[in-house]
Design a protein around this motif. Structure first.
Motif, PDB file in Angstrom:
ATOM      1  N   GLU A 714       0.834  -1.217   0.000  1.00  0.00           N
ATOM      2  CA  GLU A 714       0.000   0.000   0.000  1.00  0.00           C
ATOM      3  C   GLU A 714       0.865   1.263   0.000  1.00  0.00           C
ATOM      4  O   GLU A 714       0.625   2.218  -0.741  1.00  0.00           O
ATOM      5  N   LYS A 715       1.977   1.245   0.814  1.00  0.00           N
ATOM      6  CA  LYS A 715       2.842   2.430   0.878  1.00  0.00           C
ATOM      7  C   LYS A 715       3.500   2.694  -0.467  1.00  0.00           C
ATOM      8  O   LYS A 715       3.609   3.834  -0.930  1.00  0.00           O
ATOM      9  N   ILE A 716       3.985   1.607  -1.160  1.00  0.00           N
ATOM     10  CA  ILE A 716       4.635   1.777  -2.468  1.00  0.00           C
ATOM     11  C   ILE A 716       3.647   2.362  -3.477  1.00  0.00           C
ATOM     12  O   ILE A 716       3.968   3.284  -4.243  1.00  0.00           O
ATOM     13  N   ALA A 717       2.379   1.860  -3.474  1.00  0.00           N
ATOM     14  CA  ALA A 717       1.386   2.341  -4.439  1.00  0.00           C
ATOM     15  C   ALA A 717       1.032   3.805  -4.198  1.00  0.00           C
ATOM     16  O   ALA A 717       0.830   4.582  -5.132  1.00  0.00           O
ATOM     17  N   VAL A 718       0.942   4.217  -2.938  1.00  0.00           N
ATOM     18  CA  VAL A 718       0.601   5.608  -2.626  1.00  0.00           C
ATOM     19  C   VAL A 718       1.686   6.550  -3.115  1.00  0.00           C
ATOM     20  O   VAL A 718       1.424   7.620  -3.677  1.00  0.00           O
ATOM     21  N   ARG A 719       3.013   6.141  -2.907  1.00  0.00           N
ATOM     22  CA  ARG A 719       4.112   7.002  -3.383  1.00  0.00           C
ATOM     23  C   ARG A 719       4.075   7.145  -4.900  1.00  0.00           C
ATOM     24  O   ARG A 719       4.300   8.216  -5.460  1.00  0.00           O
ATOM     25  N   ALA A 720       3.790   6.040  -5.595  1.00  0.00           N
ATOM     26  CA  ALA A 720       3.732   6.101  -7.070  1.00  0.00           C
ATOM     27  C   ALA A 720       2.602   7.023  -7.522  1.00  0.00           C
ATOM     28  O   ALA A 720       2.757   7.806  -8.467  1.00  0.00           O
ATOM     29  N   ALA A 721       1.450   6.965  -6.860  1.00  0.00           N
ATOM     30  CA  ALA A 721       0.319   7.822  -7.238  1.00  0.00           C
ATOM     31  C   ALA A 721       0.651   9.293  -7.026  1.00  0.00           C
ATOM     32  O   ALA A 721       0.304  10.149  -7.842  1.00  0.00           O
ATOM     33  N   ARG A 823      -3.810   5.351  -8.663  1.00  0.00           N
ATOM     34  CA  ARG A 823      -4.553   5.598  -7.415  1.00  0.00           C
ATOM     35  C   ARG A 823      -5.558   4.485  -7.145  1.00  0.00           C
ATOM     36  O   ARG A 823      -5.780   4.091  -6.005  1.00  0.00           O
ATOM     37  N   LYS A 824      -6.165   3.920  -8.229  1.00  0.00           N
ATOM     38  CA  LYS A 824      -7.100   2.815  -8.059  1.00  0.00           C
ATOM     39  C   LYS A 824      -6.393   1.605  -7.467  1.00  0.00           C
ATOM     40  O   LYS A 824      -6.892   0.917  -6.561  1.00  0.00           O
ATOM     41  N   THR A 825      -5.119   1.355  -7.998  1.00  0.00           N
ATOM     42  CA  THR A 825      -4.320   0.234  -7.471  1.00  0.00           C
ATOM     43  C   THR A 825      -4.038   0.446  -5.974  1.00  0.00           C
ATOM     44  O   THR A 825      -4.144  -0.482  -5.160  1.00  0.00           O
ATOM     45  N   ALA A 826      -3.649   1.703  -5.635  1.00  0.00           N
ATOM     46  CA  ALA A 826      -3.366   2.002  -4.220  1.00  0.00           C
ATOM     47  C   ALA A 826      -4.600   1.777  -3.358  1.00  0.00           C
ATOM     48  O   ALA A 826      -4.513   1.233  -2.256  1.00  0.00           O
ATOM     49  N   ASP A 827      -5.767   2.167  -3.885  1.00  0.00           N
ATOM     50  CA  ASP A 827      -7.011   1.982  -3.120  1.00  0.00           C
ATOM     51  C   ASP A 827      -7.315   0.504  -2.902  1.00  0.00           C
ATOM     52  O   ASP A 827      -7.724   0.080  -1.816  1.00  0.00           O
ATOM     53  N   LEU A 828      -7.102  -0.318  -3.962  1.00  0.00           N
ATOM     54  CA  LEU A 828      -7.380  -1.759  -3.832  1.00  0.00           C
ATOM     55  C   LEU A 828      -6.446  -2.396  -2.811  1.00  0.00           C
ATOM     56  O   LEU A 828      -6.839  -3.247  -1.994  1.00  0.00           O
ATOM     57  N   VAL A 829      -5.143  -1.978  -2.848  1.00  0.00           N
ATOM     58  CA  VAL A 829      -4.186  -2.522  -1.879  1.00  0.00           C
ATOM     59  C   VAL A 829      -4.595  -2.133  -0.460  1.00  0.00           C
ATOM     60  O   VAL A 829      -4.496  -2.922   0.482  1.00  0.00           O
TER      61      VAL A 829
END
Length: 956
Positions: A714-721, A823-829
């Protein structure tokens, strides 16, 4: 079994030894007959006096109520007119303030208009073109022999006329004049007959233009309106200023003023109603006339120059300002505000006026205006607004007194006229008694009036005409007055002040004043009441009938009225004889009825009581087979019925308890066996619960590891977004910057085009200059070339900028599409992490629940062992209850439990056997203890009756 009633025998007894029946009969006779004998005699003696006193008391009460209501009515009237006077004062002030505001606005607009005209003429007289035009036109006019068709004049005309005509066309002036210092009119824009004329010695030497010329040769000046022949003899005003060249006056420039600007200012009538308007007046050579066209005064027939004379106009033209009420046309009063105008060279004034009635009364249609609605709501006949000199300038109904003078007109002798004179003298509230009033078709009318003052002077008088209906609505309320009772008012002239209820034809207010011979009331009560006395007595009324009369006086201003409350004596006395006759008849009937009822009631009470005593003795000895035979439906009968029902319930309860004790004994043994089985089962459940707990521990560890991995993802996805979002924002800012560059380049292109146009204009001007402009033409050509090259370069840069913007926008769109997916990926994670946390929490809760279940199972095992010991104790208590119940004798009633049926009452141990046991008992005709109780004793034992067999056993 019927129980006989025992009787008491003996000789003479004391009162306490006498039985109930003779006691009750004697008591009823004494209570019923003795009071009737006393009441009958006393009532006969008191009835007449009581009724007379009550009638007088009621008349007194009605009289005082009516007096208080009439006094309150006049108090309310005074309060109403006080409020009306204050409201009218507010309306008056509002009207004055509004008119003053309009006046000041129009005055300022007119003065500003003339200041602008003087400013125009001063500036224009110093303009180089005007100076040159006056010089050239004067020279050409002299060169052509004072003709306006010569070549020199035409040449000057071709040179200056377009500029002069353009200026005149853009202004509001009627005409523009250039006049030489010799008085020759050398140019006009309108080319009327004054062109070419001499103002010093020609036919225009006495015209307003000539008068303006004389003044304007010295300084800027204006000439008031006068008829001007060249303009079809219409009224015209002129303004002019000297034109100087090298310090020498060479002539003047003058304007002929149009009346339209004055009319436009004065004729704006916003908020002035139907009769309000503002107009201008001026005084010149002793004549006072309009300087704007009025629309209301003269119904629009008057125009500028029409003479007018008013006091307030003379005040204004003498330099005074003010506002007041003045006589207007057609006998109307007007509210006028006046002030002199501060205009150089003119004696003008600004007048604003409106009809006083319209100014004072809020907008409405006749009786629908404020005052009309007021008198309808508070039930007055009419309302008057009167000036201090007696002029009635407003009434609601507009009867014949409207727009007349109440002090010296044809209605000066009416009670309203007298009231207005009194109010003017006393400067206080006043009231006028009823008298015939001619404008109201000679109907009797009463008035109240109140002056409106400013602390020193009376500004106007507000008057109300009272309605007879309001007084009648008070006096003709007849609650408690019977058929012949009434209340009415009489004045000191013995004429009615309210309508009679019993004789409307002769003794109404209108009829009384119309025919005093038949309508006057000269009774003893009226004579004493108008002299100020208060009393009650039997007199003869205005019809000659004896009446009970209660009378008093009431003040109506300085006048005393009589308040009379009367009722016919015959109507008061007739109930007395009816009451006496009714008392005698009632006494005879009640005596017979009391004797009969006493005998019957005593008999009905005594016998059932003896039966009840014998029945109670049998029940006390334990014999539940006894019965009582009483067929009454009164309270004694209800008691006997309750005793019968009680014995039936006791029989059934005793039988049921015996049966229940047997069932309890058998059931307690079975309960002990069931408790042992329950203890064995709880041990097995405890071992199973421990195995489940170990499995849940291993599952919880796996779920916790999944949750940790999901949180890191989740942390990695949020940084990418976040990084993608910032990239998109940078691209957007780049696009905005490029668009701004494009806009600036378009400005450079416009500058290049404007430079080219300016260079072209410069080349044209250089060409016109001929040899002198050749050098300037070369420079302008080079400037044009440079501007063309600048325009081409700017166009190329603009094209490149547009292309760059498109590329940047496309990159921004791609990033904007990419950012939502990240952001959708981060939300799913995040959702996966949250679900893992919830699973981990759930397994912990399940594990704790299993541990708690194991503890409960162990507690259940201990409870089962305790239940076994309790069942043994229950069996011993059931045997004790069987022994106790042997006291009661049921006999042949109720339910007997035989030996055969006892053998077939099966133990009530397990729930799966209870249905089988119930069917077996029903087959043998035996009622279980639960059915017996539920069927026959629902009110006495609700805890047992409301449950079936299973629940009944558990309660036992």
């Amino acid at each position: 079994m019927k129980i006989p009633v025992q009787t008491i025998k003996g000789g003479i007894m004391k009162l306490k030894d006498i039985r109930m029946k003779p006691k009750l009969i004697g008591l009823f006779l004494i209570i019923g007959l003795l009071p009737l004998m006393g009441i009958g005699g006393l009532s006969s003696w008191l009835s007449r006096d009581a009724l007379i006193k009550k009638s007088y008391a009621q008349l007194q009460s009605v009289r005082e109520i009516k007096k208080a209501q009439i006094e309150k009515y006049f108090t309310d009237c005074k309060g109403d007119i006080n409020v009306l006077t204050e409201i009218t004062g507010a309306f008056r002030k509002q009207a004055f303030d509004k008119l003053k505001a309009v006046q000041e606005l129009k005055k300022a607009q007119v003065e500003n208009y003339f200041q602008e005209r003087f400013s125009d003429i001063d500036v224009l007289s110093q303009n180089e073109t005007i100076i040159e035009a006056v010089h050239d036109f004067a020279a050409a006019f002299a060169q052509d022999g004072k003709r306006i068709d010569g070549s020199a004049w035409k040449s000057a005309h071709e040179k200056f006329a377009p500029w002069l005509e353009t200026y005149k066309g853009q202004s509001t002036y009627y005409d523009l004049f250039l006049i030489s210092k010799d008085g020759n009119v050398v140019y006009t824009a309108e080319k009327e007959s004054d062109l070419g004329q001499n103002l010093l010695e020609g036919k225009l030497k006495k015209s307003p233009l000539a008068k303006c010329f004389y003044k304007a040769m010295k300084e800027s000046a204006i000439q008031d309106f006068e008829p001007y022949a060249p303009s079809n003899n219409q009224y015209a005003a002129f303004i002019g200023a000297p034109v100087k060249r090298k310090g020498e006056t060479i002539g003047i420039i003058a304007f002929q003023l149009s009346p339209e600007p004055f009319n436009a200012i004065a004729q704006r009538r916003d908020g002035m109603g139907k009769s309000g308007e503002t107009y201008l007046v001026g005084k010149y050579e002793g004549r006072t006339a309009f300087r704007s066209k009025p629309l209301v005064v003269g119904s629009g027939k008057f125009s500028i120059g029409h003479e007018i004379s008013r006091d307030y106009i003379d005040e204004a033209l003498s330099g005074k300002s003010g506002q007041d009420i003045y006589p207007g046309g057609f006998g109307k009063l007007v509210l006028a505000a006046y002030a002199p105008l501060n205009l150089k060279g003119l004696n003008w004034a600004c007048i604003s006026r409106i009809d006083l009635e319209e100014a004072m009364v809020p907008a409405g249609d006749g009786r629908n205006d404020f005052f009309g609605n007021y008198i309808r709501k508070y039930d007055y006949y009419d309302l008057f607004l009167i000036t201090p000199d007696g002029h009635i300038f407003y009434t609601v109904d507009h009867e014949s007194d409207y727009d007349t003078n109440i002090l010296n007109g044809k209605y000066a002798d009416t009670n309203l006229g007298e009231l207005v004179k009194k109010v003017l003298q006393t400067r206080q509230f006043g009231i006028a008694d009823f008298k015939p009033y001619a404008p109201s078709k000679d109907a009797p009318a009463s008035f109240i009036a109140m002056p409106l003052t400013d602390g020193k002077e009376i500004q106007l008088i507000v008057a109300l005409q009272l309605s007879v209906d309001s007084i009648n609505s008070i006096m003709q309320r007849r609650e408690g007055m019977g058929k012949s009772g009434e209340t009415y008012l009489v004045g000191p002239d013995y004429l009615m002040r309210s309508d009679s209820f019993l004789d409307r034809d002769n003794h109404s207010v209108k009829a009384s004043f119309a025919n005093p011979a038949n309508g006057s009331v000269r009774t003893e009560a009226v004579t004493e009441a108008v002299s100020g006395k208060t009393a009650e007595k039997v007199i003869k009324d205005y019809k000659g009938n004896p009446v009970l009369s209660a009378y008093t006086s009431v003040k109506m201003g300085e006048t005393t009225w009589a308040v009379i409350a009367e009722i016919d004596e015959d109507e008061v006395m007739s109930p007395i004889y009816n009451v006496l006759f009714s008392i005698v008849i009632a006494a005879l009937i009640i005596g017979v009825v009391v004797a009969f009822l006493g005998f019957s009631i005593a008999k009905g009470i005594a016998k059932p009581l003896m039966d009840g005593v014998e029945f109670a003795r049998h029940v006390a000895s334990g014999d539940l087979s006894a019965d009582i035979d009483v067929s009454q439906k009164d309270e004694v009968g209800m008691l006997a019925k309750a005793l019968r029902e009680m014995i039936l319930k006791l029989r059934e309860i005793v039988s049921s308890v015996k049966t229940a004790t047997d069932n309890v004994t058998a059931g307690s043994g079975q309960l002990s066996s069931t408790a042992q089985e329950l203890s064995q089962g709880t041990g097995e459940q405890s071992s199973s619960a421990e195995e489940v707990s170990a499995s849940m521990e291993e599952m919880s560890s796996n779920i916790r590891q999944n949750a940790d991995n999901a949180m890191e993802t989740e942390k990695i996805a949020v940084r990418a977004a976040d990084i993608a979002g910032k990239s998109g924002q940078s691209v957007s800012e780049t696009v905005i910057a490029m668009k701004k560059i494009t806009e600036k380049i378009s400005i450079i292109e416009e500058i290049a085009q404007q430079t080219g146009l300016l260079a072209l204009n410069a080349a044209i001007e250089a060409a016109r200059a001929g040899e002198h402009g050749k050098g300037f033409a070369v420079v302008s050509s080079e400037i044009r070339k440079l501007s063309e090259r600048s325009r081409i370069a700017a166009a190329e840069i603009s094209e490149l900028s547009v292309t760059s913007v498109a590329v940047a926008e496309k990159a921004g769109e791609m990033l904007s599409l990419l950012v939502p997916d990240i952001r959708k990926t981060a939300d799913l994670v995040q959702e996966i992490a949250a679900a893992s946390k919830e699973q981990n929490s759930g397994t912990d809760q399940i594990n704790r629940a299993i541990q708690q279940l194991d503890q409960v199972i162990q507690e259940n095992a201990a409870a089962a062992e305790e239940m076994s010991s309790t069942a043994q104790e229950l069996s011993s208590q059931a045997e004790l209850l069987q022994h106790t119940m042997k006291f009661f004798k049921v006999g042949g009633y109720g339910v007997k439990v035989s030996e055969h049926s006892e053998k077939h009452i099966l133990p009530l141990a397990h729930s799966e056997n209870r249905t089988e046991i119930r069917h077996e008992n029903n087959r043998l005709g035996i009622l279980s203890h639960e059915k017996i109780i539920a069927k026959d004793v629902p009110d006495t034992y609700p805890a047992i009756a409301d449950h079936h067999e299973d629940e009944g056993f558990e309660r036992y």
